[in-house]
Design a protein around this motif. Structure first.
Motif, mmCIF file in Angstrom:
data_model
loop_
_atom_site.group_PDB
_atom_site.id
_atom_site.type_symbol
_atom_site.label_atom_id
_atom_site.label_comp_id
_atom_site.label_asym_id
_atom_site.label_seq_id
_atom_site.Cartn_x
_atom_site.Cartn_y
_atom_site.Cartn_z
ATOM 1 N N ILE A 26 0.818 -1.217 0.000
ATOM 2 C CA ILE A 26 0.000 0.000 0.000
ATOM 3 C C ILE A 26 0.845 1.257 0.000
ATOM 4 N N GLY A 27 2.115 1.145 0.373
ATOM 5 C CA GLY A 27 2.980 2.312 0.363
ATOM 6 C C GLY A 27 4.261 2.057 1.121
ATOM 7 N N SER A 28 5.043 3.132 1.248
ATOM 8 C CA SER A 28 6.314 3.005 1.952
ATOM 9 C C SER A 28 6.665 4.319 2.626
ATOM 10 N N VAL A 29 7.538 4.207 3.616
ATOM 11 C CA VAL A 29 8.090 5.369 4.294
ATOM 12 C C VAL A 29 9.597 5.269 4.128
ATOM 13 N N LEU A 45 3.877 11.215 -1.682
ATOM 14 C CA LEU A 45 2.777 11.908 -1.014
ATOM 15 C C LEU A 45 3.231 13.191 -0.321
ATOM 16 N N ALA A 46 4.207 13.090 0.608
ATOM 17 C CA ALA A 46 4.629 14.268 1.363
ATOM 18 C C ALA A 46 5.852 13.945 2.209
ATOM 19 N N ALA A 52 5.910 8.539 12.504
ATOM 20 C CA ALA A 52 4.500 8.216 12.752
ATOM 21 C C ALA A 52 3.574 8.999 11.832
ATOM 22 N N ASP A 53 3.883 10.267 11.587
ATOM 23 C CA ASP A 53 3.047 11.072 10.688
ATOM 24 C C ASP A 53 3.123 10.563 9.252
ATOM 25 N N ILE A 59 -1.299 5.282 5.228
ATOM 26 C CA ILE A 59 -2.524 4.540 5.543
ATOM 27 C C ILE A 59 -3.752 5.359 5.170
ATOM 28 N N ARG A 60 -3.761 6.631 5.491
ATOM 29 C CA ARG A 60 -4.889 7.504 5.149
ATOM 30 C C ARG A 60 -5.087 7.562 3.646
#
Length: 66
Positions: A26-29, A45-46, A52-53, A59-60
């Protein structure tokens, strides 16, 4: 999709972490110098100051796209 508790799996990578629901990415950090970049499976995304943010944004974004 039912409104149930969904388990999100977090897997370490060389750049940061990947977030999965089942086998679906679904994504990555990604950790950069002093920031964390949130990425969906398709796009950036940003930037965030803390992990945590960034994780919450991934997820959002996934929840809004389904």
């Amino acid at each position: 999709m039912n409104k149930k508790d969904i388990e999100i799996t977090i897997r370490d990578t060389k750049e940061g972490v990947d977030l999965f629901i089942g086998k679906k990415l679904i994504g990555s950090v990604v950790e950069t110098d002093s920031n964390f970049e949130a990425h969906s499976a398709q796009k950036f995304l940003a930037n965030f100051k803390n992990y945590a943010d960034a994780e919450e944004e991934v997820i959002r974004n996934y929840n809004l796209s389904i």
